[in-house]
Write an enzyme that holds these catalytic residues in place. Structure first.
Site, PDB file in Angstrom:
ATOM      1  N   ASP A 196      -3.354  38.281   3.043  1.00 22.21           N
ATOM      2  CA  ASP A 196      -3.880  37.546   4.182  1.00 22.21           C
ATOM      3  C   ASP A 196      -5.391  37.351   4.055  1.00 22.21           C
ATOM      4  O   ASP A 196      -6.108  38.229   3.577  1.00 22.21           O
ATOM      5  CB  ASP A 196      -3.557  38.328   5.461  1.00 22.21           C
ATOM      6  N   GLU A 215      -3.327  33.682   0.491  1.00 20.95           N
ATOM      7  CA  GLU A 215      -3.689  32.736   1.545  1.00 20.95           C
ATOM      8  C   GLU A 215      -5.196  32.528   1.417  1.00 20.95           C
ATOM      9  O   GLU A 215      -5.989  33.277   1.975  1.00 20.95           O
ATOM     10  CB  GLU A 215      -3.346  33.274   2.935  1.00 20.95           C
TER      11      GLU A 215
END
Length: 772
Positions: A431, A484
């Site tokens: 993330d 990401e």
């Protein structure tokens, strides 16, 4: 038994009583005196009487130097094979003496590798481990807290009093203690006394299980004993390249996928009901499902949809539901909201048995400031940077790991290995990688510090990500490591040996934004924004991209996918079907968020669950059918996935028909020579005789049509396929004359075995008459 004549140093007693002793084994347990005699000293706060039991004899211990230090003399070293009968507050119990067990848990090589940042299995040493020492069962505790003045184990066994079990400091800031008699299920924390005189109660950074929120204690859990059944799956996974396989991912948040009823608790194997965990105050009477219940419901559902993987939003322990799991306090523990460590293992095991891989959202970029967590752990900035200009995300209220510290990198890299080795996950999605890579991320001028070269790149984070990916693929070559990363940082998916970050996939954030911007447009304005559809191909092979329509796009007022679309309900659903079909035929692996597979109407709400009642309506069920068939088509046609990451896999037929908002292209499979033709109409205007060029003469079967009645469409199409005409177009010698329904994406495949007369008779039969 004669009383020992050793002059007890009162300062040791006071240090023990004040939780200020870092070497309790120097004075407690069996101690040899200068004249060769042995004395046993026992630290037993608030005890009124202690009797030592050894080799069939009882020796009443006395406390001449301090009320809580009991001692007595023996003729020889009793080792650890004695027991203590303790009277406290009128209650008598027997136990072993923790300070009689002197075996060092962390060996010299363990300490060396940890200090170097290269102990990839450090969780096997750190934390709380049910263990047999000298034939006695107990729990071995081990903690890194180099700046602490003293550390104690506290828990149910000490009535949460830090005076009872002070730990022994070892070389390198390691603290150890073996506590006999404890076992799996015991609740504990560490009471840390700092050099400044403060006292903190901390959960175990390496704890394998924690209490259900809002409680914060760690729970002793054994990593041994679970019998895995997925050996064949793991062997197959690590013997193939995932980039050359179909990857279709169902992203889900376990706590809001579906809830259970408070009145219908989960029943344990022994028939007793498990205490329900409340789901949220916004939905009274709802409880979280358990890992076994989720396995019973999620796995058959995902398998029926045809997805190859489940992506779980963060499953590591976290205190606040509203963080969605992205503010982790227990990096080595699957959250106890849904059950136990072994129940999570069983969930993964059952996924593998059904042919479904498991991807985990992993959050090594930051951690919360909760008092029981990693923040200011031992009275110093141990895990985080001390300077908030490089150590804090003020907008998120979280702290940033100090990647320049070897032991901190080791904590994170080993954590990555832990989830693969101990819990058998198949991939990670990291993330917020951009927040790690840039020192000025979400920071105004003057509130960040440049690197040693004067740049804004976080070079320590770069080295950490490279190390993490290198270690991951060393142990698990078939794993997925997905970034990401929302900027244009180069070489994200290049190997570290070539200067890359070492991921093997990257979310294509540019494609996602372009697609959503395009599909939100009024249909008749799309002709002026054709570049939104075509631009992604120009950079499609600069990285190994995954196309993702994620949770971030259906929260915070952005609305769910259906309500991003313009027009009536009928047009909205047609747009959703067209977008998903275009996504499945575009180069790149696939991820969609839960609820998109049936076009949920409302935004995702972490406090609720999905709108399962919508499945009773045919238009929503039609989208489910579409996703089912898209996944089936995708997996059956290697042209749609095998050459995702090289230019051979994609060829435009026509991308310039802006007036009609139509694009057409081929997807190709170099290995087997297969190819399919994709035609997309992104306006509500159908075209009865739309012609595109094709490279080969013959029949083109209509493999897929997003306007099919099964999907809720108008069921217009090409009667199963079309023969090409000897009419050159788009630089090809042949062309197809097609019926393009409104807001539809269609997939065709050349069939060299179909003859023209046979196809003509079949088409006539479908029309119920003859064709002249």
């Amino acid at each position: 038994m004669a009383l020992a004549t050793l002059d007890w140093m009162s300062k040791d007693a006071e240090r023990l009583a004040q939780c200020n002793h870092d070497h309790p084994q120097a004075v407690l347990g069996p101690q040899q005196l200068e004249d060769g005699r042995w004395v046993v000293r026992v630290w037993m706060p608030e005890a009124s009487r202690v009797v030592l039991l050894h080799q069939g004899h009882e020796h009443a211990l006395e406390n001449p130097h301090h009320a809580w230090i009991f001692e007595g003399e023996l003729s020889s070293n009793p080792g650890s094979q004695y027991r203590l009968r303790v009277e406290r507050a009128g209650i008598t119990h027997e136990q072993h003496d923790p300070y009689a067990f002197r075996q060092e848990w962390m060996g010299a090589m363990d300490r060396h590798l940890f200090a170097e940042g290269n102990h990839h299995h450090i969780w096997q040493r750190m934390g709380a481990h049910p263990h047999l020492q000298d034939g006695v069962a107990g729990v071995q505790f081990c903690l890194w807290a180099p700046n602490a003045r003293s550390v104690s184990v506290i828990g149910d066994c000490t009535n949460w009093d830090g005076r009872h079990l002070p730990m022994q400091q070892r070389i390198g800031g390691i603290w150890e203690l073996f506590v006999p008699g404890l076992g799996a299920g015991a609740h504990y924390k560490y009471e840390i006394h700092t050099q400044q005189g403060h006292c903190y109660e901390k959960a175990d950074p390496y704890g394998f299980q924690h209490e259900v929120r809002p409680a914060q204690a760690s729970v002793v859990a054994s990593l041994k004993g679970y019998q895995w059944g997925d050996d064949a799956w793991l062997k197959q996974r690590d013997n193939r390249n995932p980039l050359e396989q179909p990857v279709s991912v169902y992203e889900m948040h376990m706590g809001s996928w579906m809830h259970g009823s408070w009145d219908e608790p989960y029943i344990e194997a022994d028939g007793t009901p498990r205490a329900p965990v409340p789901a949220a105050d916004l939905k009274p009477g709802a409880r979280l499902l358990t890992y076994p219940e989720l396995a019973d419901r999620v796995i058959p559902y995902v398998k029926a949809r045809g997805f190859t993987h489940i992506e779980l939003m963060p499953m590591a322990e976290h205190p606040f539901d509203g963080s969605w799991g992205y503010q982790v306090t227990g990096f080595y523990a699957p959250t106890s909201r849904f059950g136990t460590l072994d129940e999570f293992r069983a969930f993964v095991d059952r996924c593998h048995a059904e042919g479904i891989g498991v991807i985990l959202d992993w959050v090594p970029g930051h951690f919360p400031k909760d008092a029981h967590g990693l923040a200011f752990f031992d009275g110093s900035h141990l895990y985080e940077h001390g300077d908030p200009r490089i150590g804090e995300h003020k907008e998120w209220g979280t702290l940033i790991f100090n990647y320049s510290r070897n032991e901190v990198r080791n904590f994170l890299v080993a954590n990555l290995v832990f989830w693969f080795e101990e819990l058998h996950i198949d991939g990670i999605r990291v993330d917020a990688v951009a927040s790690m890579l840039y020192r000025d991320y979400l920071r105004p001028d003057g509130e960040w510090i440049a690197n040693e070269h004067g740049g804004r790149e976080n070079l320590e984070a770069v080295r950490f990500l490279q190390q993490a990916n290198s270690v991951l693929f060393h142990y698990f070559p078939g794993a997925l490591s997905i970034a990401e990363e929302s900027t244009t940082w180069p070489l994200v998916t290049m190997p570290t040996s070539m200067g890359g970050l070492g991921f093997n996939l990257k979310w294509n954030m540019g494609w996602m934004h372009d697609m959503l911007d395009y599909f939100e447009l009024d249909h008749w304005f799309r002709q002026f924004h054709q570049n939104n559809i075509t631009f992604s191909i120009w950079y499609a092979h600069t990285e190994n991209f995954m196309l993702a329509l994620s949770h971030d796009e259906v929260v915070h007022g952005k609305s769910h996918l259906l309500h991003k679309m313009p027009g009536s309900d009928e047009l909205k659903f047609a747009n959703v079907r067209a977008l998903l079909t275009y996504m499945w035929t575009h180069p790149g692996k696939k991820t969609i968020f839960m609820g998109m597979e049936f076009a949920q109407r409302g935004e995702w709400n972490v406090w609720g669950d999905l709108e399962w009642d919508k499945l009773q309506f045919p238009e929503h069920q039609g989208v489910v059918n579409l996703v089912d068939d898209l996944n089936a088509l995708y997996k059956s046609e290697p042209a749609l996935w095998r050459n995702d990451f090289d230019s051979f896999g994609f060829q435009w037929i026509d991308c310039d028909d802006t007036n009609h908002s139509v694009v057409s292209f081929m997807r190709r499979d170099e290995k087997e020579g297969n190819w399919v033709v994709v035609v997309c109409n992104f306006t509500p205007e159908g075209h009865g005789n739309y012609r595109i060029g094709v490279p080969v003469d013959g029949f083109y079967t209509e493999l897929f049509n997003s306007d099919g009645a099964r999907y809720g469409g108008s069921n217009q199409g090409n009667l199963g396929g079309k023969f090409s005409d000897d009419w050159g177009m788009h630089s090809y010698g042949q062309s197809l004359d097609l019926c393009l329904p409104p807001l539809t994406v269609m997939v065709f495949k050349h069939d060299p075995n179909r003859q023209r007369e046979a196809a003509k008779d079949e088409a006539a039969a479908k029309l119920g008459g003859s064709l002249g």
